[in-house]
Design an enzyme around this catalytic site. Structure first.
Site, PDB file in Angstrom:
ATOM      1  N   GLU A   1       0.696  -1.213  -0.137  1.00 41.10           N
ATOM      2  CA  GLU A   1       0.005  -0.024   0.030  1.00 41.10           C
ATOM      3  C   GLU A   1       1.022   1.185  -0.092  1.00 41.10           C
ATOM      4  O   GLU A   1       1.946   1.426   0.723  1.00 41.10           O
ATOM      5  CB  GLU A   1      -0.961  -0.030   1.200  1.00 41.10           C
ATOM      6  CG  GLU A   1      -2.183  -1.053   1.280  1.00 41.10           C
ATOM      7  CD  GLU A   1      -2.935  -1.058   2.195  1.00 41.10           C
ATOM      8  OE1 GLU A   1      -4.027  -1.191   1.912  1.00 41.10           O
ATOM      9  OE2 GLU A   1      -2.864  -0.607   3.166  1.00 41.10           O
TER      10      GLU A   1
ATOM     11  N   CYS B   1       5.957  -6.639   7.266  1.00 38.09           N
ATOM     12  CA  CYS B   1       7.182  -6.283   8.408  1.00 38.09           C
ATOM     13  C   CYS B   1       7.478  -7.185   9.553  1.00 38.09           C
ATOM     14  O   CYS B   1       6.616  -7.908  10.095  1.00 38.09           O
ATOM     15  CB  CYS B   1       6.665  -5.131   9.039  1.00 38.09           C
ATOM     16  SG  CYS B   1       7.797  -4.118  10.011  1.00 38.09           S
TER      17      CYS B   1
ATOM     18  N   CYS C   1       5.369  -4.689  15.928  1.00 40.63           N
ATOM     19  CA  CYS C   1       4.696  -3.730  16.768  1.00 40.63           C
ATOM     20  C   CYS C   1       3.282  -4.050  17.038  1.00 40.63           C
ATOM     21  O   CYS C   1       2.294  -4.229  15.861  1.00 40.63           O
ATOM     22  CB  CYS C   1       4.969  -2.343  16.176  1.00 40.63           C
ATOM     23  SG  CYS C   1       6.670  -1.857  15.989  1.00 40.63           S
TER      24      CYS C   1
ATOM     25  N   CYS D   1       0.157  -1.956  15.351  1.00 44.29           N
ATOM     26  CA  CYS D   1       0.469  -1.673  13.787  1.00 44.29           C
ATOM     27  C   CYS D   1       0.042  -2.632  12.775  1.00 44.29           C
ATOM     28  O   CYS D   1       0.243  -3.827  13.171  1.00 44.29           O
ATOM     29  CB  CYS D   1       1.982  -1.497  13.621  1.00 44.29           C
ATOM     30  SG  CYS D   1       2.353  -1.156  11.704  1.00 44.29           S
TER      31      CYS D   1
ATOM     32  N   GLU E   1       9.825  -1.951   7.666  1.00 50.05           N
ATOM     33  CA  GLU E   1      10.846  -1.068   8.432  1.00 50.05           C
ATOM     34  C   GLU E   1      12.002  -0.773   7.521  1.00 50.05           C
ATOM     35  O   GLU E   1      12.776  -1.784   7.028  1.00 50.05           O
ATOM     36  CB  GLU E   1      11.393  -2.121   9.445  1.00 50.05           C
ATOM     37  CG  GLU E   1      12.808  -1.788  10.316  1.00 50.05           C
ATOM     38  CD  GLU E   1      12.825  -0.146  10.593  1.00 50.05           C
ATOM     39  OE1 GLU E   1      13.560   0.476  10.119  1.00 50.05           O
ATOM     40  OE2 GLU E   1      12.148  -0.038  11.564  1.00 50.05           O
TER      41      GLU E   1
ATOM     42  N   SER F   1      11.797   6.407   8.516  1.00 47.42           N
ATOM     43  CA  SER F   1      11.096   6.165   9.733  1.00 47.42           C
ATOM     44  C   SER F   1      11.649   5.012  10.220  1.00 47.42           C
ATOM     45  O   SER F   1      11.622   3.866   9.513  1.00 47.42           O
ATOM     46  CB  SER F   1       9.619   6.349   9.874  1.00 47.42           C
ATOM     47  OG  SER F   1       9.212   6.023  11.004  1.00 47.42           O
TER      48      SER F   1
ATOM     49  N   SER G   1      10.639   5.516  16.108  1.00 46.86           N
ATOM     50  CA  SER G   1       9.448   5.319  16.868  1.00 46.86           C
ATOM     51  C   SER G   1       9.948   4.802  18.445  1.00 46.86           C
ATOM     52  O   SER G   1      10.450   3.817  18.326  1.00 46.86           O
ATOM     53  CB  SER G   1       8.645   4.276  16.314  1.00 46.86           C
ATOM     54  OG  SER G   1       8.331   4.905  14.885  1.00 46.86           O
TER      55      SER G   1
ATOM     56  N   ASN H   1      -4.309   5.099  15.959  1.00 46.99           N
ATOM     57  CA  ASN H   1      -5.081   4.909  14.714  1.00 46.99           C
ATOM     58  C   ASN H   1      -5.782   3.274  14.864  1.00 46.99           C
ATOM     59  O   ASN H   1      -4.859   2.237  15.193  1.00 46.99           O
ATOM     60  CB  ASN H   1      -4.703   5.042  13.473  1.00 46.99           C
ATOM     61  CG  ASN H   1      -4.353   6.515  13.199  1.00 46.99           C
ATOM     62  OD1 ASN H   1      -5.142   7.439  13.581  1.00 46.99           O
ATOM     63  ND2 ASN H   1      -3.215   6.698  12.447  1.00 46.99           N
TER      64      ASN H   1
ATOM     65  N   CYS I   1      -1.418   6.347  10.060  1.00 46.46           N
ATOM     66  CA  CYS I   1      -0.306   5.735  10.626  1.00 46.46           C
ATOM     67  C   CYS I   1      -0.615   4.377  11.329  1.00 46.46           C
ATOM     68  O   CYS I   1      -1.197   4.595  12.140  1.00 46.46           O
ATOM     69  CB  CYS I   1       0.541   6.836  11.477  1.00 46.46           C
ATOM     70  SG  CYS I   1       2.111   6.399  12.000  1.00 46.46           S
TER      71      CYS I   1
END
Length: 369
Positions: A107, A127, A131, A134, A179, A210, A233, A309, A352
């Site tokens: 995406e 990923c 996390c 996420c 990542e 990031s 982060s 989110n 995010c």
């Protein structure tokens, strides 16, 4: 353009090549170096994908492309298939679901702001950092993206803007799926291509990488003095609090992570942005803000506060605005600048931490590392 999975053992994507590599390929084939620049412009400035039909190319370059570019030949030109283009009700955010040649999906998010547009790019399919809040981390890791697959996202976003009669991209954030520092070499190659002035021309000062805190990658950025912005982060100011949200914190404790950040700042002099997802009752108290302020003391730091989110795989809720402001006031009293991030594209899961796509088994056609 039909996407056919290439054999990466025998063929390379033109979008994987830096300008220097493209020029070297042409010279090796007996062409003059001067032919590299028009081909580069057609690829990365004009976004042309039917290069063998370029009437303005000199005859030697047209002959080279006819013999070298295409299925089963030395080079191919990829374009991911757009399977969805979802617009947010905010009228400023679009999320593209893109299918790659091996069937993996990623995406990419395009965000409009006053006088500018920003694209949020993915660097991996899935990923490995896991996390807990996420959506990408919840789906697991499939594979790294090649440089050309990262560059192709910029092409796609730029083409979408042009089709809508809008101005081009100004900023890029590598905050999508994956990542970036886990895929370091491919990411750096892609950014060299993207920032080349003769092509996409998005300057390094408008690009932010990031990371969840991959210490070896931060130290490489410092040693190589890469000119991009760094965002780290955190989400917790003690190892216990952070590791509960960010499992990578067990591999790279805060002492190691902050030492790497101080090394980065000492060698580059660049401000570091720290991301803090505000989760009600988990990491949003004034006491936790105070611990964060102590952690960042002495650094040129800016904290982006991001109300959580929602994702299907995490039960936490976003911090309320009054608590977010109270958290921010503690940072301000300590002299640390911060911003409560504007929430964008939440209704289409483009915010995010919300990016997620169908994960297929790790593929070979895409060059898994």
């Amino acid at each position: 353009m039909t996407v056919v999975a290439p054999d990466l053992n025998t063929s390379r994507s033109l979008l994987d090549l830096t300008f220097a590599e493209l020029e070297r390929e042409l010279i090796t084939s007996g062409l003059a170096p001067v032919h590299a620049r028009p081909l580069w412009r057609a690829l990365h400035r004009d976004l042309h994908h039917e290069l063998t039909n370029e009437a303005d190319f000199p005859p030697p370059l047209r002959r080279w492309l006819a013999g070298q570019l295409g299925a089963g030949r030395r080079f191919f030109l990829e374009a991911p298939v757009e399977t969805a283009d979802i617009a947010s009700t905010d009228g400023l955010t679009r999320k593209f679901l893109l299918r790659l040649a091996d069937g993996q999906t990623i995406e990419t998010v395009l965000m409009g702001f006053k006088g500018r547009h920003t694209a949020c790019l993915s660097t991996q399919a899935g990923c490995a950092m896991a996390c807990v809040f996420c959506a990408t981390g919840q789906m697991g890791f499939a594979r790294h993206l090649r440089p050309g697959e990262i560059v192709a996202q910029v092409h796609h976003a730029q083409a979408a803007l042009r089709a809508a009669g809008r101005e081009g991209l100004r900023n890029l954030v590598l905050m999508g799926m994956g990542e970036p520092l886990h895929n370091y070499d491919a990411v750096m190659t892609a950014l060299e291509i993207i920032s080349d002035r003769g092509g996409l021309n998005i300057g390094p000062g408008r690009i932010t990488i990031s990371t969840v805190g991959v210490v070896p990658g931060i130290l490489r950025l410092a040693a190589e003095r890469r000119p991009y912005h760094l965002a780290v982060s955190l989400h917790g100011a003690t190892d216990e609090e952070r590791s509960a949200l960010v499992p990578a914190g067990r591999r790279w404790p805060l002492t190691e992570l902050m030492a790497a950040c101080r090394t980065y700042f000492g060698q580059t002099g660049r401000r570091i942005f720290f991301e803090w997802t505000l989760i009600a009752g988990a990491n949003d108290s004034p006491a936790q803000a105070g611990r964060l302020a102590k952690l960042l003391a002495g650094l040129d730091a800016h904290v982006n506060l991001i109300p959580l989110n929602p994702t299907d795989g995490f039960a936490g809720t976003a911090t309320q605005s009054t608590a977010a402001r109270a958290f921010q006031q503690v940072l301000q009293a300590a002299g640390i600048p911060s911003t409560i991030r504007q929430r964008r594209g939440i209704d289409v899961a483009a915010g995010c931490g919300q990016l997620r796509a169908e994960k297929r088994g790790a593929g070979s056609a895409a060059g898994v590392k």
